[in-house]
Structure formats: C-alpha cells, structure tokens
Design a protein around this motif. Sequence first.
Motif, short mmCIF file in Angstrom:
data_model
loop_
_atom_site.label_atom_id
_atom_site.label_comp_id
_atom_site.label_asym_id
_atom_site.label_seq_id
_atom_site.Cartn_x
_atom_site.Cartn_y
_atom_site.Cartn_z
N GLY A 18 -17.98 5.45 6.02
CA GLY A 18 -18.25 4.62 4.86
C GLY A 18 -17.35 3.39 4.85
O GLY A 18 -16.13 3.51 4.95
N VAL A 19 -17.94 2.22 4.72
CA VAL A 19 -17.22 0.95 4.81
C VAL A 19 -17.27 0.23 3.47
O VAL A 19 -18.35 0.05 2.88
N GLY A 20 -16.10 -0.20 3.00
CA GLY A 20 -16.01 -1.06 1.83
C GLY A 20 -15.45 -2.41 2.24
O GLY A 20 -14.43 -2.48 2.91
N VAL A 21 -16.14 -3.46 1.85
CA VAL A 21 -15.76 -4.83 2.22
C VAL A 21 -14.93 -5.45 1.10
O VAL A 21 -15.33 -5.43 -0.06
N ILE A 22 -13.77 -5.99 1.46
CA ILE A 22 -12.98 -6.79 0.51
C ILE A 22 -12.96 -8.22 1.01
O ILE A 22 -12.46 -8.49 2.11
N ALA A 65 -10.74 -0.05 -7.55
CA ALA A 65 -11.75 1.01 -7.56
C ALA A 65 -12.26 1.28 -6.16
O ALA A 65 -12.48 2.44 -5.78
N LEU A 66 -12.43 0.24 -5.37
CA LEU A 66 -12.89 0.42 -3.99
C LEU A 66 -11.85 1.20 -3.18
O LEU A 66 -12.19 2.12 -2.43
N LEU A 67 -10.57 0.86 -3.36
CA LEU A 67 -9.53 1.54 -2.61
C LEU A 67 -9.40 3.01 -3.02
O LEU A 67 -8.95 3.84 -2.23
N ALA A 68 -9.79 3.33 -4.24
CA ALA A 68 -9.70 4.72 -4.72
C ALA A 68 -10.95 5.53 -4.44
O ALA A 68 -10.97 6.75 -4.66
N ASP A 69 -12.01 4.89 -3.95
CA ASP A 69 -13.29 5.55 -3.77
C ASP A 69 -13.25 6.49 -2.57
O ASP A 69 -13.03 6.05 -1.44
N PRO A 70 -13.48 7.79 -2.76
CA PRO A 70 -13.43 8.74 -1.64
C PRO A 70 -14.55 8.53 -0.62
O PRO A 70 -14.46 9.05 0.50
N GLU A 71 -15.60 7.80 -0.99
CA GLU A 71 -16.69 7.54 -0.04
C GLU A 71 -16.31 6.47 0.98
O GLU A 71 -16.99 6.33 2.00
N SER A 113 -2.32 -2.57 1.38
CA SER A 113 -2.81 -1.80 0.23
C SER A 113 -3.84 -0.77 0.66
O SER A 113 -3.85 0.38 0.17
N ALA A 114 -4.73 -1.16 1.59
CA ALA A 114 -5.75 -0.23 2.06
C ALA A 114 -5.14 0.92 2.86
O ALA A 114 -5.52 2.09 2.68
N LEU A 115 -4.18 0.61 3.72
CA LEU A 115 -3.50 1.67 4.46
C LEU A 115 -2.76 2.61 3.52
O LEU A 115 -2.79 3.84 3.69
N SER A 116 -2.12 2.03 2.52
CA SER A 116 -1.39 2.85 1.55
C SER A 116 -2.32 3.77 0.77
O SER A 116 -1.90 4.82 0.28
N ALA A 117 -3.58 3.35 0.64
CA ALA A 117 -4.57 4.17 -0.05
C ALA A 117 -5.22 5.19 0.88
O ALA A 117 -6.13 5.92 0.47
#
Length: 383
Positions: A6-10, A58-64, A83-87
């Motif tokens: 699952g990919v989230g784009v920032i 919210a994106l960083l916290a999303d388990p998907e 931030s993403a690695l930390s999440a």
Amino acid sequence: MMEKLGVGVIGCGNIAMTYMRNAALFAGVELKSCADISADAAALRAREYGIRAMGVDALLADPEIGLVLNLTIPAVHFDVTMSALSAGKHVFTEKPLATSAADGQRLVSEAKSRGLLLGSAPDTFLGAAGRRARRLMDAGAIGRPVTGTAFMMGRGMEHWHPNPQFYYQPGGGPVFDMGPYYLTMLVNLLGPVERVMAMATRGQEERLITAAGPFKNTTFKVGTPTNVLSLLEFRSGATVTFGASWDVFRHSNHPIELHGTEGSLRLPDPDTFGGTVSLSERGADWKDFASEGDLYGARNWPYAAPDRANYRMLGVADLARSLQTGNTPRASGNLALHVLEIMEAILRSGEGQGSVMVAGEVTQPALLTEEEATDLLALRIWR
C-alpha cells in the motif's frame, strides 16, 4: 501472486501525476491515498486516481500504508522522509535524498536501525536504455573502462518556469537538480566514485525571468554555481569528465560516452528511460540499439503526444519486490547517498578545496534482468 504494498503519496505536484498514472502498470504496489500541504491539490489528485485524500499525519498513521512516496520539494525531503520512517513506513523519495550528505546519512541510518527499506529517485537507470548499456558493459563490450564524458548543459529554468528563483540557490543549481540522473547512471555502469576535482563558476550574477507569470521581466540574484566542470575518479580506475551548466544556449556534446580498451559506448539522456544506446567495437561504425520495442523503453510521455519514455514508479516496484525476495532495492538509499556525497564533493572542490575524496561505501546495484523487469508488471501487456 505478489502481495501488494500500500502506497501513500505525500506531495501532489506535477511529478505526482506521472507516478500515480504509472502505478497501475506494476504488480506489487497499490495506490491508497495522498496528502499535500494544499488540501485542494490532494483532493484533485485523489479524484483523478480514485484514492483517498488525507492529512499528512493521518496518512502516516494509516495501517494500510506500507510505503510513503515522498514527492515534496527537495527542501523538505529530509523532514518528510524522517517522519515516515519514524512512523514505521518504508520510503521512496524523489531526488535528491536530502540537501546535505549529513542528512542523507541520518536517513540511511534511521531506515537501517528500524529494519525499513529506503529508496530514492532517479530510477531511470532501470529503464530500457540503462539496462541495455549495463548488459553491454557487464559483457565486456568496451573492455576495461578507461575514460568518458557526461554533459548536462542548457539555458536553465527562467525561460520556462514562472517562479525559478529557488533553482539558483544553495541545494539547487545544475549539479543538485540534474546531476543525480547522470551520476546515478555512471555509478550503475562503473561502480562507486573515489575522488573528484572541480571548478565552478556563475555565468551571470543575476538572471532575467522571461517565462510568462507574475515575475516576468524581473531579475533575481544567483546564489549557487551554474557552471561546473569536474573530473570523477572511480574506484575501478576509470576517469570521467562531468559537466553541468545552465549557461549554455546550444551544444553538441553527447549526454554520456564511455571509452574502454575494446571500444566505446554512447548513451541517451539519462533523465529518460528509453533512447538509443550505441556501441563502437575497436573503432568500427556505431551499432545502434533502439529501445522503443523494449520493456520500459516505449514512448509514453507527454501523455497527449508521447515522444519519450517515462516509467517513474519502476524503482518503487523494485523496492516492493525486494520486500518479498530479501534483495537490496536497486534505487536504494545507499546509492542515493553516494550520489549526494559525490555532488557535495564536486561543489566543495569547485570552491577551491582541490581534490576531494568521496566518503562512504556503496555497492554497484545489481543488473535488473529482463525476466525480473517483466515480473514487476501487473499484466503481461505494457505501454
């Protein structure tokens, strides 16, 4: 069947459209959501590609979301990636990895300590032209590499970009903006760089904006070198001249040429995935290897009237496959860090510091075989 990541784009600017459009080509990734400092920009991309618009937190916290695709501006690459690695997310970021090698090293170390994968553009060397050139090099087509040239030359940005000032400040310039394409391709073909020497100048202290927009016919001060000539010494012993300039109206230098004990190799613009690779064996006429019929070489961009190949997302797909195989992603954080270290060394040398050693260790990325390239596809058809 390969499990989809699952990919989230920032970051939902223009480059995001290419990544998002190409995501459907690949088996191992699935776009889930996007976020941007502009909620309107995120909402627009979400509608276009049938995904969710979210806030960054919210994106960083999303388990998907298993991987964050960082397409923000270079100045915030470090903050967003950290931030993403930390999440707990894997990350693939647009180039450069960071705006300093020290920050790049922090990201690589953070990913390693958390057991996460970190990748970075450019992934253009995985395209049809880059794979062809690598196969020829690995087969000894030019023998032992001895020397070569790489030239990125043009007029700069102010004649087409409505707000080009940031390109001409520290962290920008032709070396940091375009250098990653050329240097990544060279490391892919020749291995790591050991030492650089360079001279750097500014063709103009002020630039005139001629592009349409609110700043047309205004000037701005240049804060970084715009004309750099460097000599790269590779650990293999090969030496390559790398020139990067935004002070050139027209030239006839080929993007990349490599010369060895048995012949010469000529490559197309490494900012694209396709183009023609040419080989001269011991001075014979050039033999051309066109890529339009090869995987990830067909012309697919610009969308309305395609005249070049653009398969951005290929590096993300290779990273996703690495999660299944345990192999190192080819467009890895380590490779991007080495390129960042080379760029910093070039600018330091250009400031009058003479010969500068390139710190750090990197392994030449493994060749992406044709079978592996095909296995990344969602379908056995491609465009």
